[in-house]
Design a protein around this motif. Structure first.
Motif, PDB file in Angstrom:
ATOM      1  N   ALA A 185      46.152  46.746  55.031  1.00 61.35           N
ATOM      2  CA  ALA A 185      47.755  45.676  55.297  1.00 61.35           C
ATOM      3  C   ALA A 185      48.344  46.275  54.160  1.00 61.35           C
ATOM      4  O   ALA A 185      47.706  46.318  52.806  1.00 61.35           O
ATOM      5  CB  ALA A 185      47.274  44.196  55.404  1.00 61.35           C
ATOM      6  N   PRO A 187      52.181  45.826  52.710  1.00 60.27           N
ATOM      7  CA  PRO A 187      54.240  44.588  52.731  1.00 60.27           C
ATOM      8  C   PRO A 187      54.476  45.250  53.255  1.00 60.27           C
ATOM      9  O   PRO A 187      54.759  46.264  54.232  1.00 60.27           O
ATOM     10  CB  PRO A 187      54.405  45.001  51.331  1.00 60.27           C
ATOM     11  N   GLN A 189      58.013  46.095  53.832  1.00 55.57           N
ATOM     12  CA  GLN A 189      58.661  46.384  53.229  1.00 55.57           C
ATOM     13  C   GLN A 189      58.070  47.974  53.225  1.00 55.57           C
ATOM     14  O   GLN A 189      59.056  48.705  52.784  1.00 55.57           O
ATOM     15  CB  GLN A 189      59.975  46.469  51.461  1.00 55.57           C
ATOM     16  N   THR A 226      50.457  42.962  55.420  1.00 55.42           N
ATOM     17  CA  THR A 226      49.318  41.651  53.776  1.00 55.42           C
ATOM     18  C   THR A 226      51.099  40.804  53.379  1.00 55.42           C
ATOM     19  O   THR A 226      52.368  41.209  53.203  1.00 55.42           O
ATOM     20  CB  THR A 226      49.195  42.279  52.535  1.00 55.42           C
ATOM     21  N   LEU A 227      51.224  39.385  53.397  1.00 55.51           N
ATOM     22  CA  LEU A 227      51.475  38.664  52.904  1.00 55.51           C
ATOM     23  C   LEU A 227      51.383  38.594  51.707  1.00 55.51           C
ATOM     24  O   LEU A 227      50.859  36.460  51.144  1.00 55.51           O
ATOM     25  CB  LEU A 227      52.065  37.212  53.515  1.00 55.51           C
ATOM     26  N   GLY A 228      50.704  39.058  50.775  1.00 56.84           N
ATOM     27  CA  GLY A 228      50.321  38.250  49.553  1.00 56.84           C
ATOM     28  C   GLY A 228      48.968  37.804  49.075  1.00 56.84           C
ATOM     29  O   GLY A 228      48.201  37.782  50.166  1.00 56.84           O
ATOM     30  N   PRO A 229      48.751  37.556  47.765  1.00 61.73           N
ATOM     31  CA  PRO A 229      47.148  37.682  47.588  1.00 61.73           C
ATOM     32  C   PRO A 229      46.757  36.343  47.531  1.00 61.73           C
ATOM     33  O   PRO A 229      45.404  36.081  47.890  1.00 61.73           O
ATOM     34  CB  PRO A 229      46.668  37.937  45.547  1.00 61.73           C
ATOM     35  N   ARG A 230      47.236  35.359  48.049  1.00 59.41           N
ATOM     36  CA  ARG A 230      47.243  33.578  47.686  1.00 59.41           C
ATOM     37  C   ARG A 230      46.706  33.743  49.799  1.00 59.41           C
ATOM     38  O   ARG A 230      47.422  34.049  50.429  1.00 59.41           O
ATOM     39  CB  ARG A 230      48.077  32.754  47.680  1.00 59.41           C
ATOM     40  N   ILE A 231      46.775  32.604  50.018  1.00 58.00           N
ATOM     41  CA  ILE A 231      45.547  32.061  51.852  1.00 58.00           C
ATOM     42  C   ILE A 231      47.268  30.816  51.756  1.00 58.00           C
ATOM     43  O   ILE A 231      47.593  30.837  51.736  1.00 58.00           O
ATOM     44  CB  ILE A 231      44.690  31.303  51.648  1.00 58.00           C
TER      45      ILE A 231
END
Lengths: 254, 254
Positions: A185, A187, A189, A226-231
């Motif tokens: 996945a 980002p 941008q 992806t929306l970053g490494p945190r859930i």
């Protein structure tokens, strides 16, 4: 034009703060009875008086000044006066989400409307525990959010649809962004595929089932982001993904 | 290493889903009594059994496996076994917001923690109608959100501070992003000023007072950004602004 300028001067050059959506034709001189939620809002919450002005919009004809010409118990009559703004559209963005609990659904519709989607589609997924939604309540939420956010349109609200049916009938020219935790996945941008139009799909709390994920990923129009490494919870992911879309592909970047 | 591999194999190569934050030193063999909110969560919600494993973190020493070695009424004992992950930090981002109603404050803290801030500062503004906050409740919210989101740190929570005092003592090397509706506010992706570190300030529902806006804008570290042409509620703006920051300046872009 003089009448409008005089009225605006009377209001110290400020547009009225109260905005109401009417699903009707708008013409100078037309009288409308405002009752129900909107009537309550006008009379009991905002305590309008005779001679006060509100802004009216219907999704097509811009913004119009309307004068309060009668006030009753929980309702009021307004008379349309003059057009004050040209119609402005909102971005063509579909928002698909898997409803879980009633409170969250109202929230999802409100937030999506504020951020600026054109169509809201509740979808049934394997992990959705709701088998029907209160369409009327969702529409009221969307209208109120459109009024409060300054929009001149109200998003279209669909009835609950099966996810696989939605994907089967998916329009060729619309990309479908969905949030995925898998390694490939990207980002938002970095989205390279260019579609004429877009949609954002937010899964249920707990995510899609493995089979659903495969099915979604296999569709030629889907883009996994992806929306970053945190859930993130589903409601956080929704606001985040929609905001990112507006920044990169919508009207937040001017 | 063998003991850890065996344990992980026993769990089908999957890390335990339950994550708990402990504000304490972590060493192999140490026993902790888990009670209160966390004890209730373990025993009554997740229904852990003897021999189950959970993940423990303290903000410094990475993630550790811990075995449930005693189960009681609303509490449990865990014995630390092995370290399974190196410590990962979260972005250095301060989040300042003006608290209004209790439910929103819990929400703001939860969302900010999920999205990934390092410090949460509730600020008193002219239009804030709250004169104190329940610090303990905010900390519990931050801890739960950190546990659920996979973070290995918990954001620092400040007590309520006056906005003008915060700005007077502002560190030179930290930029302050705030959302403004004035004409010269720029989209977040166009921020040119480069600071070592950043903060995001979200005003109260209804915005800052005109004097406050002038005061904030006059500060040499502030950057005014716009979140599009529609009006967002404070809680929507918070999630949007923090998400955009993570995408442009944080760890969402990998």
């Amino acid at each position: 034009m003089n009448i409008v300028i005089t009225k605006i001067e009377k209001m110290s050059n400020k547009k009225p703060k109260i905005r109401l959506y009417l699903d009707d034709q708008i013409n100078s001189g037309t009288v409308f009875l405002i009752e129900g939620n909107q009537g309550h809002y006008l009379v009991n919450v905002m305590r309008v008086k005779l001679g006060d002005y509100v802004i009216i919009f219907n999704g097509f004809d811009g913004e119009w000044l309307a004068e309060i010409t009668k006030v009753g118990k929980g309702k009021a009559k307004i008379t349309l006066r003059e057009k004050v703004s040209e119609q402005k559209s909102d971005p063509d963005l579909w928002y698909l989400f898997a409803p879980i609990k009633k409170a969250r659904i109202d929230y999802m519709v409100q937030k999506a409307t504020e951020i600026g989607v054109s169509r809201i589609i509740p979808v049934l997924t394997e992990r959705t525990n709701l088998d029907k939604i209160k369409f009327d309540k969702l529409l009221v939420n969307a209208i109120e959010a459109a009024e409060q956010s300054g929009r001149m349109t109200v998003p279209q609200i669909d009835d609950l649809l099966q996810l696989d049916k939605v994907l089967k009938d998916w329009p060729e020219n619309r990309g479908l962004i969905f949030c995925d935790e898998a390694g490939d996945a990207i980002p938002m941008q970095e989205i390279k595929k260019s579609f004429d139009k877009w949609a954002v799909l937010i899964g249920p709390e707990g995510g899609f089932s493995p089979q659903e994920r495969e099915f979604i990923r296999a569709h030629q129009n889907t883009v996994a982001i992806t929306l970053g490494p945190r859930i993130l919870r589903a409601d956080t992911a929704a606001v985040a993904a929609l905001s990112l879309w507006q920044s990169f592909l919508g009207d937040w970047a001017q």
